[in-house]
Scaffold this motif. Structure first.
Motif, PDB file in Angstrom:
ATOM      1  N   LYS A  12      48.274   5.985  31.520  1.00 18.66           N
ATOM      2  CA  LYS A  12      47.466   5.064  30.715  1.00 18.66           C
ATOM      3  C   LYS A  12      47.402   3.678  31.353  1.00 18.66           C
ATOM      4  O   LYS A  12      46.381   2.995  31.266  1.00 18.66           O
ATOM      5  CB  LYS A  12      48.042   4.968  29.301  1.00 18.66           C
ATOM      6  CG  LYS A  12      47.757   6.174  28.416  1.00 18.66           C
ATOM      7  CD  LYS A  12      46.278   6.322  28.100  1.00 18.66           C
ATOM      8  CE  LYS A  12      45.758   5.152  27.278  1.00 18.66           C
ATOM      9  NZ  LYS A  12      44.280   5.221  27.071  1.00 18.66           N
ATOM     10  N   ALA A  13      48.495   3.275  31.986  1.00 19.18           N
ATOM     11  CA  ALA A  13      48.533   1.964  32.628  1.00 19.18           C
ATOM     12  C   ALA A  13      47.810   1.960  33.973  1.00 19.18           C
ATOM     13  O   ALA A  13      47.348   0.914  34.434  1.00 19.18           O
ATOM     14  CB  ALA A  13      49.987   1.528  32.823  1.00 19.18           C
ATOM     15  N   ALA A  14      47.697   3.147  34.594  1.00 16.46           N
ATOM     16  CA  ALA A  14      47.206   3.206  35.973  1.00 16.46           C
ATOM     17  C   ALA A  14      45.716   3.500  36.091  1.00 16.46           C
ATOM     18  O   ALA A  14      45.086   3.127  37.085  1.00 16.46           O
ATOM     19  CB  ALA A  14      47.994   4.257  36.760  1.00 16.46           C
ATOM     20  N   VAL A  15      45.139   4.192  35.089  1.00 15.82           N
ATOM     21  CA  VAL A  15      43.717   4.562  35.200  1.00 15.82           C
ATOM     22  C   VAL A  15      42.937   3.995  34.025  1.00 15.82           C
ATOM     23  O   VAL A  15      43.497   3.714  32.964  1.00 15.82           O
ATOM     24  CB  VAL A  15      43.533   6.105  35.252  1.00 15.82           C
ATOM     25  CG1 VAL A  15      44.253   6.690  36.459  1.00 15.82           C
ATOM     26  CG2 VAL A  15      43.992   6.776  33.963  1.00 15.82           C
ATOM     27  N   LYS A  16      41.641   3.836  34.226  1.00 19.26           N
ATOM     28  CA  LYS A  16      40.782   3.241  33.193  1.00 19.26           C
ATOM     29  C   LYS A  16      40.070   4.300  32.356  1.00 19.26           C
ATOM     30  O   LYS A  16      39.583   4.006  31.262  1.00 19.26           O
ATOM     31  CB  LYS A  16      39.752   2.316  33.844  1.00 19.26           C
ATOM     32  CG  LYS A  16      40.360   1.101  34.549  1.00 19.26           C
ATOM     33  CD  LYS A  16      39.265   0.231  35.161  1.00 19.26           C
ATOM     34  CE  LYS A  16      39.850  -1.047  35.765  1.00 19.26           C
ATOM     35  NZ  LYS A  16      40.790  -0.761  36.879  1.00 19.26           N
ATOM     36  N   VAL A  17      39.980   5.518  32.867  1.00 15.99           N
ATOM     37  CA  VAL A  17      39.267   6.579  32.148  1.00 15.99           C
ATOM     38  C   VAL A  17      40.193   7.203  31.107  1.00 15.99           C
ATOM     39  O   VAL A  17      41.414   7.026  31.156  1.00 15.99           O
ATOM     40  CB  VAL A  17      38.756   7.656  33.131  1.00 15.99           C
ATOM     41  CG1 VAL A  17      37.774   7.049  34.120  1.00 15.99           C
ATOM     42  CG2 VAL A  17      39.912   8.334  33.855  1.00 15.99           C
ATOM     43  N   PRO A  18      39.646   7.964  30.122  1.00 14.42           N
ATOM     44  CA  PRO A  18      40.493   8.605  29.113  1.00 14.42           C
ATOM     45  C   PRO A  18      41.490   9.578  29.745  1.00 14.42           C
ATOM     46  O   PRO A  18      41.188  10.241  30.742  1.00 14.42           O
ATOM     47  CB  PRO A  18      39.485   9.349  28.222  1.00 14.42           C
ATOM     48  CG  PRO A  18      38.190   8.634  28.430  1.00 14.42           C
ATOM     49  CD  PRO A  18      38.204   8.158  29.840  1.00 14.42           C
TER      50      PRO A  18
END
Length: 621
Positions: free
Chosen positions: A220-226
């Motif tokens: 969740k902290a590393a990517v912007k997509v769901p």
């Protein structure tokens, strides 16, 4: 503050039935369920891909394209439809060139598919990048799935000094390969390539609650997509780890509906719904509609009894909207949430196991837990060994899976590597039962995996082992130029082409050994229907059988299967090790090489024949 929402990907019609019932659900059952799904409000419904294209042709004599079209027509765009693609392996068991990938993806999206979940069994990013690009270019939604797996637990008895050779360090200080950072870096690479969803795909159910919390929060902290979480309940972690994923911010959770949940499948949505209610999280689906589906699924499961490992132990009937939980069971849900918040994994697992036991879901499978295999792999091994009258090999084969996996470069176990490793473990069990050296018999796909044609393994394969299996210590990648498109021949007795359109040609390219008999039956049925008014067909002359006793040396089938091709004829002189025939067992092709130097006297099998274990296939002079 706005209520947090949890989106659901329903797996019932694809992964649920694949994990629990060996993908044997017929189109008639699907057709009864689909109208009930229209207003269920699932964010995504997984309905295609995985083992479906293979299994519906192989076992049910049905078209996978019809299955996809029926789902699209019934849903009318109200839920996104998803399929599972094995990246370079697509829905098959070998690598395919880009032309095959593009053909299938284009046809799938044209027929109503929205989301393609793309993974590679080796987590080799090179094997997924073309699929992600193609899905984006064709207007679909690429979902990049990172396959979860674990490091070896201990020093394998068969391979002294394994860790020392593997990592170049002292055995007592192994370097971990599958760290949180390993999965996060794979996810970031997929997002950079254009993935619009990232899934942590735990096909074997090995993610513990602690790891679920750790990896999901880092994703969740590393990517912007769901971020999506996919797991199974086989070894007993699934429900607790799903709770942890929800509490650590996962956007989408994969679940099944009650009678298709738990056991070797993903958790039941009804249990997740209770947890979400207590946490103040809104589950984004219509639970009343889910209840109607649940009622129909009970009969559907009864229809699948022949493939149901728990056919006499259904979970007790339950509707979370109307049924009141006993106080002590309701307290178990509260206990699980409190334990999750306190990071008390043992108490969390105990509470979740007690919840599952109350409702009648299967207990954790200790054999599967220690062998570290996916639920679908397990149920298919059981079904296939049973069909081959070789069920007694199951426990030995399961115990040998970790060894085969280590030898093959510590590959994650997910199709096709799960099939390849599983089938090879069965071969190894047979070798040992017969007193043969390990790896006396190897499938063509295992040879290709060890050679390097499936991609880069997480850990380098021992060159000496590679030479033993393939004849060369040198790693060799898949050569796209070596691909040859299967012919679309005329069926001589019918005078028509085997494949009649683009869809069928694609099936022939993807799974030629399965599609060929399926399409032959389809053409025969069409011709029979068109000639129905012309009277009965002329009786076919019965072939004369050679019943003379067998007196010479023979070549027998190692295990039951289906003959793919015969490469010799009576009168041929063959050398020891020469290819005699190819037969398919447990979805893997196996070369049968001559054990002697001699002259072929009689051949007792032909392409398409089913053979049993130890059946005589060839007699020599």
């Amino acid at each position: 503050m706005a209520t947090r929402k949890l989106k659901i990907r329903d797996l019932t019609l694809r992964d649920g039935q694949q994990s629990l019932f060996a993908t044997r659900m017929k189109q008639a059952n699907i057709d009864r369920l689909l109208p009930l799904y229209e207003n269920a409000g699932f964010y995504i419904m997984e309905v295609w891909g995985g083992a479906v294209p293979d299994s519906v042709m192989r076992y049910l004599n049905e078209s996978p394209w019809d299955r996809l079209r029926s789902a699209s027509a019934a849903m009318k765009g109200k839920s996104l439809l998803s399929a599972l693609s094995r990246g370079r392996n697509l829905f098959g068991y070998v690598p395919y060139p880009n032309s095959v990938l593009e053909g299938f993806y284009k046809e799938a999206i044209k027929n109503g598919l929205n989301v393609m979940r793309i993974f590679d069994a080796l987590n080799d990013i090179n094997n997924v990048k073309e699929s992600i690009k193609l899905i984006n270019d064709l207007g679909g939604i690429p979902d990049g799935a990172v396959c979860y797996t674990v490091d070896p637990k201990s020093e394998p008895a068969e391979k002294p000094g394994f860790f020392a050779r593997l990592f170049g360090k002292k055995a007592e200080e192994p370097k971990l390969i599958f760290t949180d950072e390993y999965f996060v870096e794979k996810a970031k690479a997929m997002e950079a390539l254009g993935a619009k969803i990232i899934t942590l795909k735990d096909m074997a159910g090995l993610v513990t609650p602690h790891r679920a919390a750790s990896i999901i929060s880092k994703l969740k902290a590393a990517v912007k997509v769901p971020v999506d979480f996919h797991t199974h309940c086989t070894p007993g972690y699934g429900l607790a780890s799903s709770l942890m994923a929800v509490m650590n911010g996962v956007d989408i959770l994969d679940t099944n509906i009650w009678y298709f949940g738990g056991g070797s499948a993903a958790p039941a949505i009804e249990l997740i719904y209770i947890f979400a209610q207590k946490l103040g999280i809104e589950v984004e689906c219509n639970m009343e509609a889910v209840g109607k589906i649940r009622a129909e699924l009970k009969q559907t499961r009864k229809d699948l009894a022949a493939f149901d490992l728990n056919k006499d132990n259904f979970p007790k009937d339950f509707d979370p909207l109307t049924d009141k939980l006993p106080a002590e069971v309701d307290a178990l849900f509260d206990k699980a949430i409190a334990a999750a918040k306190a990071a008390d994994e043992d108490t969390l697992l105990d509470a979740c196991h007690a919840i599952e036991a109350y409702f009648g879901f299967p207990k954790p499978n200790e054999l599967v837990k220690h062998a570290e295999v996916p639920g679908g792999m397990y149920s298919n091994m059981v079904a296939q060994l049973k069909a081959l009258n070789s069920s007694e090999l199951l426990e030995d084969a399961m115990r040998l899976i970790p060894k085969v996996r280590r030898d093959a470069g510590l590959v994650p176990l997910v199709t096709p590597t799960s099939q390849i490793v599983g089938a090879q473990a069965v071969n190894l069990a047979i070798d040992r039962k017969k007193g043969n050296p390990d790896y006396t018999n190897t499938s063509n796909q295992f040879i290709s995996l060890v050679k390097g044609e499936y991609g880069e393994t997480p850990v380098a394969i021992d060159p000496a082992f590679r030479e033993k299996i393939t004849g060369s210590p040198v790693e060799k990648a898949y050569d796209v130029s070596s691909y040859r498109k299967p012919e679309n021949p005329v069926i001589e007795k019918l005078g028509v082409k085997l494949a009649s359109n683009k869809e069928e040609e694609l099936l022939l390219e993807l799974l030629p050994n399965v599609a060929k008999p399926f399409l032959e039956k389809l053409r025969e049925a069409e011709c029979a229907a068109s000639k129905a008014t012309e009277g009965p067909a002329e009786a076919k002359a019965e072939e004369k059988k050679d019943d003379a006793p067998i007196t010479g040396p023979t070549q027998k089938a190692l295990m039951g299967g289906k003959i793919v091709s015969v490469d010799v004829k009576p009168g041929d002189t063959v050398k020891k090790g020469q290819l005699l025939l190819v037969y398919e067992a447990m979805k893997m092709e196996n070369d049968v090489n001559s054990e002697i130097e001699g002259k072929v006297k009689r051949i007792f099998v032909a392409p398409g024949d089913i053979v049993n274990t130890d059946q005589v296939m060839i007699e020599f002079e």
